[in-house]
Motif scaffolding. Structure first.
Motif, PDB file in Angstrom:
ATOM      1  N   ILE A  96       0.866  -1.211   0.054  1.00  0.00           N
ATOM      2  CA  ILE A  96      -0.057   0.053  -0.122  1.00  0.00           C
ATOM      3  C   ILE A  96       0.841   1.325  -0.067  1.00  0.00           C
ATOM      4  CG2 ILE A  96      -1.814   1.211   1.143  1.00  0.00           C
ATOM      5  CD1 ILE A  96      -2.714  -1.345   0.088  1.00  0.00           C
ATOM      6  N   PHE A  97       0.406   2.152  -0.819  1.00  0.00           N
ATOM      7  CA  PHE A  97       1.051   3.617  -0.958  1.00  0.00           C
ATOM      8  C   PHE A  97       0.389   4.508  -0.103  1.00  0.00           C
ATOM      9  CE2 PHE A  97       2.407   1.889  -5.006  1.00  0.00           C
ATOM     10  CZ  PHE A  97       3.554   2.300  -5.231  1.00  0.00           C
ATOM     11  N   ARG A  98       1.377   5.396   0.877  1.00  0.00           N
ATOM     12  CA  ARG A  98       0.591   6.288   1.822  1.00  0.00           C
ATOM     13  C   ARG A  98       1.055   7.707   1.175  1.00  0.00           C
ATOM     14  NH1 ARG A  98      -0.847   6.194   7.018  1.00  0.00           N
ATOM     15  NH2 ARG A  98       0.054   4.118   7.036  1.00  0.00           N
ATOM     16  N   LEU A  99       0.117   8.288   0.604  1.00  0.00           N
ATOM     17  CA  LEU A  99       0.280   9.721   0.076  1.00  0.00           C
ATOM     18  C   LEU A  99       0.179  10.721   1.092  1.00  0.00           C
ATOM     19  CD1 LEU A  99      -0.374   7.702  -2.248  1.00  0.00           C
ATOM     20  CD2 LEU A  99      -1.333   9.650  -3.513  1.00  0.00           C
ATOM     21  N   THR A 100       1.178  11.652   1.149  1.00  0.00           N
ATOM     22  CA  THR A 100       1.237  12.963   2.091  1.00  0.00           C
ATOM     23  C   THR A 100       0.701  14.218   1.315  1.00  0.00           C
ATOM     24  OG1 THR A 100       2.439  11.895   3.707  1.00  0.00           O
ATOM     25  CG2 THR A 100       2.120  14.236   3.557  1.00  0.00           C
ATOM     26  N   THR A 101      -0.385  14.740   1.388  1.00  0.00           N
ATOM     27  CA  THR A 101      -0.557  16.052   0.585  1.00  0.00           C
ATOM     28  C   THR A 101      -0.508  17.245   1.547  1.00  0.00           C
ATOM     29  OG1 THR A 101      -3.155  15.937   0.989  1.00  0.00           O
ATOM     30  CG2 THR A 101      -2.235  14.493  -0.626  1.00  0.00           C
ATOM     31  N   THR A 102      -0.891  18.349   0.854  1.00  0.00           N
ATOM     32  CA  THR A 102      -1.106  19.625   1.671  1.00  0.00           C
ATOM     33  C   THR A 102      -2.308  19.646   2.665  1.00  0.00           C
ATOM     34  OG1 THR A 102      -2.152  20.536  -0.236  1.00  0.00           O
ATOM     35  CG2 THR A 102       0.152  20.957   0.054  1.00  0.00           C
ATOM     36  N   LYS A 103      -3.276  18.549   2.394  1.00  0.00           N
ATOM     37  CA  LYS A 103      -4.410  18.336   3.318  1.00  0.00           C
ATOM     38  C   LYS A 103      -4.551  17.316   4.403  1.00  0.00           C
ATOM     39  CE  LYS A 103      -7.397  21.453   0.715  1.00  0.00           C
ATOM     40  NZ  LYS A 103      -8.521  21.668   0.074  1.00  0.00           N
ATOM     41  N   GLY A 104      -3.479  16.266   4.053  1.00  0.00           N
ATOM     42  CA  GLY A 104      -3.703  14.888   4.934  1.00  0.00           C
ATOM     43  C   GLY A 104      -3.029  14.010   4.323  1.00  0.00           C
ATOM     44  N   GLN A 105      -3.450  12.607   4.259  1.00  0.00           N
ATOM     45  CA  GLN A 105      -2.874  11.408   3.881  1.00  0.00           C
ATOM     46  C   GLN A 105      -4.015  10.587   3.224  1.00  0.00           C
ATOM     47  OE1 GLN A 105      -0.769   9.498   6.989  1.00  0.00           O
ATOM     48  NE2 GLN A 105       1.086  10.630   6.334  1.00  0.00           N
ATOM     49  N   HIS A 106      -3.729   9.826   2.092  1.00  0.00           N
ATOM     50  CA  HIS A 106      -4.458   8.950   1.431  1.00  0.00           C
ATOM     51  C   HIS A 106      -3.821   7.593   1.288  1.00  0.00           C
ATOM     52  CE1 HIS A 106      -6.905  12.382   0.241  1.00  0.00           C
ATOM     53  NE2 HIS A 106      -5.614  13.160   0.269  1.00  0.00           N
ATOM     54  N   LEU A 107      -4.530   6.597   1.040  1.00  0.00           N
ATOM     55  CA  LEU A 107      -3.974   5.119   0.923  1.00  0.00           C
ATOM     56  C   LEU A 107      -4.353   4.796  -0.525  1.00  0.00           C
ATOM     57  CD1 LEU A 107      -4.732   3.752   4.552  1.00  0.00           C
ATOM     58  CD2 LEU A 107      -2.573   4.863   3.776  1.00  0.00           C
ATOM     59  N   THR A 108      -3.458   4.133  -1.034  1.00  0.00           N
ATOM     60  CA  THR A 108      -3.809   3.487  -2.307  1.00  0.00           C
ATOM     61  C   THR A 108      -2.993   2.323  -2.943  1.00  0.00           C
ATOM     62  OG1 THR A 108      -4.012   4.337  -4.726  1.00  0.00           O
ATOM     63  CG2 THR A 108      -2.246   5.206  -3.557  1.00  0.00           C
ATOM     64  N   LYS A 109      -3.480   1.486  -3.732  1.00  0.00           N
ATOM     65  CA  LYS A 109      -2.623   0.357  -4.258  1.00  0.00           C
ATOM     66  C   LYS A 109      -1.541   0.764  -5.073  1.00  0.00           C
ATOM     67  CE  LYS A 109      -6.385  -2.834  -2.904  1.00  0.00           C
ATOM     68  NZ  LYS A 109      -7.303  -3.852  -3.448  1.00  0.00           N
ATOM     69  N   THR A 110      -1.956   1.749  -6.145  1.00  0.00           N
ATOM     70  CA  THR A 110      -1.194   2.115  -7.355  1.00  0.00           C
ATOM     71  C   THR A 110      -1.410   3.831  -7.461  1.00  0.00           C
ATOM     72  OG1 THR A 110      -3.015   1.769  -8.853  1.00  0.00           O
ATOM     73  CG2 THR A 110      -1.495  -0.178  -8.159  1.00  0.00           C
ATOM     74  N   ILE A 111      -0.589   4.203  -8.081  1.00  0.00           N
ATOM     75  CA  ILE A 111      -0.520   5.833  -8.273  1.00  0.00           C
ATOM     76  C   ILE A 111      -0.314   5.875  -9.892  1.00  0.00           C
ATOM     77  CG2 ILE A 111       0.657   7.689  -8.040  1.00  0.00           C
ATOM     78  CD1 ILE A 111       1.735   6.792  -5.477  1.00  0.00           C
ATOM     79  N   LEU A 112      -1.261   6.793 -10.409  1.00  0.00           N
ATOM     80  CA  LEU A 112      -1.247   7.193 -11.784  1.00  0.00           C
ATOM     81  C   LEU A 112      -0.903   8.657 -12.134  1.00  0.00           C
ATOM     82  CD1 LEU A 112      -1.184   6.847 -14.989  1.00  0.00           C
ATOM     83  CD2 LEU A 112      -3.764   6.494 -14.808  1.00  0.00           C
ATOM     84  N   ILE A 113       0.047   9.022 -12.242  1.00  0.00           N
ATOM     85  CA  ILE A 113       0.690  10.409 -12.255  1.00  0.00           C
ATOM     86  C   ILE A 113       0.375  11.043 -13.492  1.00  0.00           C
ATOM     87  CG2 ILE A 113       2.450  12.078 -12.158  1.00  0.00           C
ATOM     88  CD1 ILE A 113       3.963  10.203 -10.525  1.00  0.00           C
ATOM     89  N   ALA A 114      -0.602  12.184 -13.730  1.00  0.00           N
ATOM     90  CA  ALA A 114      -1.177  12.666 -15.158  1.00  0.00           C
ATOM     91  C   ALA A 114      -1.173  14.194 -14.574  1.00  0.00           C
ATOM     92  CB  ALA A 114      -2.628  12.085 -15.396  1.00  0.00           C
ATOM     93  N   ILE A 115       0.028  14.760 -14.414  1.00  0.00           N
ATOM     94  CA  ILE A 115       0.005  15.971 -13.937  1.00  0.00           C
ATOM     95  C   ILE A 115       0.151  16.965 -15.189  1.00  0.00           C
ATOM     96  CG2 ILE A 115       0.632  15.669 -11.580  1.00  0.00           C
ATOM     97  CD1 ILE A 115       3.436  16.045 -12.274  1.00  0.00           C
ATOM     98  N   GLY A 116       0.401  16.262 -16.329  1.00  0.00           N
ATOM     99  CA  GLY A 116       0.443  17.398 -17.692  1.00  0.00           C
ATOM    100  C   GLY A 116       2.062  18.037 -17.469  1.00  0.00           C
TER     101      GLY A 116
END
Length: 324
Positions: A96-116
Motif C-alpha cells: 500500500i502507498f501512503r500519500l502525504t498531501t497539503t491536506k492530509g494522507q491517502h492510501l492507495t494500491k497504485t498511483i497514476l501520475i497525470a500532471i501534464g
C-alpha cells in the motif's frame, strides 16, 4: 484515510479525467487529486474558448467543451475527487502507498501520475510597467467581451495563431506580432492565418508601451535587425508566449526523470513498481505531446496498474463495446 483505493490519479486534466473514466469501466476504486481549484487542467482554465484540433471524433472542440464532455463521461461513476490538494510525497508500506498531501494522507494500491506539464503560469512580456494595466491579458475567459474591439496578439505558437483566428470573427481588428517570419503553429492553422484578415507583423518584437492619460493605448514594435518601428493602437493586448511549468515535488519522489519528465516503459510504468504515468508528464522514445496521445496512454497505464494489483487479471481487457 481508512479507505484504500485501487488507483489514485494525480492530476485532474483531460488525461486524468479519461483515466478515471476508463478505470471505472474496469470496476476499480478511483480517486483524483489535483492542486488546482477545478478539474480540466489547462484547457479548462487557460484555454476555455480555444479551439482544439487533435481530439479524435471532434473536427474542432473548445477547451471548456472538452472538459464538459469528459466530466459528463465521468458523471455516472462514484469518483472521489480532492481539489486544491497538492501531493507532497509518498511511501510504500508493504503493498500500500501512503500519500502525504497539503491536506492530509491517502492510501492507495497504485498511483497514476497525470500532471501534464505541472503547475503553470504564463511567460510575461518583459516591459516595465506592463503589470499596471488591466487591458493586458494572458488568457481568454469570454471572447465575446472583446467584440468590436481592436486586439493585438503577441506570439507565434499554436495559441497565438488560434486566438488570432478566433478574434478575427468578433473583433473590429486583429493584429498578430511575432519575432520570426515563420510561425511555430500547425501548418494548417498558419495557412488559415495567412488567408485571413488578421494583420501579420513579422519579424517584429515589442519595444515600448504607449499610454495616454494613464491608459495603455498602443504598442511600439521594432523590426528585427532593422531600425523600422511601428505603432499599433489597441484596446486589448494578449500575450501568448507559452507557460512556465513547475513540477513541484516531482524530483523528490524517487522517480527516474528525463529532464523534467518521468521516464516510463511500454506499460506506462515508472521506475517505482506500482507507480504509472501518462500524458505530457511522461517520456519515452518517440513521445509526442498531444492530448490524443495521453488519451491513448491512460488505458495502458490503468490496465497495467490493475494487473500489478492482481497479476491474475489480464492486461488486455474486453473491448469497451462489450462492457455495457
Amino acid at each position: 484515510m481508512s479507505d484504500i483505493f485501487d488507483i489514485t490519479i494525480i492530476g485532474g486534466g483531460p488525461v486524468g479525467l479519461f483515466a478515471a473514466f476508463y478505470a471505472h469501466l474496469r470496476k476499480t476504486k478511483v480517486k483524483i487529486l489535483d492542486s488546482l481549484p477545478q478539474l480540466g487542467g489547462q484547457p479548462a482554465i487557460l484555454y476555455p474558448e480555444k479551439t482544439i484540433l487533435d481530439i479524435p471524433g471532434f473536427p474542432t472542440i473548445r477547451g471548456d467543451k472538452l472538459t464538459e464532455k469528459l466530466l459528463q463521461q465521468l458523471e455516472p461513476f462514484d469518483t472521489a475527487i480532492h481539489l486544491n490538494e497538492t501531493l507532497l510525497s509518498f511511501e510504500k508500506d508493504k503493498e500500500i502507498f501512503r500519500l502525504t498531501t497539503t491536506k492530509g494522507q491517502h492510501l492507495t494500491k497504485t498511483i497514476l501520475i497525470a500532471i501534464g506539464g505541472g503547475a503553470f503560469k504564463p511567460r510575461p512580456l518583459e516591459l516595465q510597467g506592463i503589470e499596471d494595466f488591466d487591458n493586458v491579458h494572458y488568457h481568454v475567459a469570454d471572447i465575446q467581451q472583446y467584440a468590436g474591439q481592436r486586439v493585438v496578439v503577441l506570439g507565434g505558437g499554436d495559441s497565438a495563431v488560434d486566438w488570432s483566428l478566433a478574434f478575427e470573427k468578433v473583433a473590429q481588428h486583429t493584429t498578430i506580432v511575432h519575432r520570426r517570419t515563420n510561425f511555430r503553429a500547425l501548418e494548417h492553422s498558419v495557412e488559415h492565418l495567412k488567408a485571413s484578415q488578421v494583420s501579420i507583423q513579422t519579424p517584429f518584437i515589442p519595444n515600448r508601451l504607449i499610454e495616454e492619460k494613464g491608459q495603455l493605448k498602443a504598442l511600439e514594435i521594432t523590426k528585427v535587425k532593422s531600425e523600422e518601428k511601428l505603432h499599433i493602437p489597441f484596446d486589448h493586448l494578449f500575450i501568448n508566449y507559452g507557460f512556465k511549468s513547475s513540477i513541484g515535488n516531482l524530483k523528490s519522489w524517487g522517480l527516474e526523470l528525463n529532464r523534467h519528465k518521468i521516464k516510463v516503459d511500454s506499460k506506462q510504468a515508472t521506475a517505482i513498481p506500482g507507480v504509472f504515468a501518462a500524458g505530457d508528464c511522461c517520456d519515452y522514445d518517440g513521445k509526442i505531446d498531444l492530448i490524443a496521445t495521453g488519451f491513448g496512454e491512460a488505458p495502458t497505464a490503468v490496465n497495467n496498474a490493475i494487473n500489478y494489483i492482481n497479476p491474475k487479471e489480464r492486461i488486455q481487457p474486453k473491448h469497451s463495446t462489450s462492457l455495457r
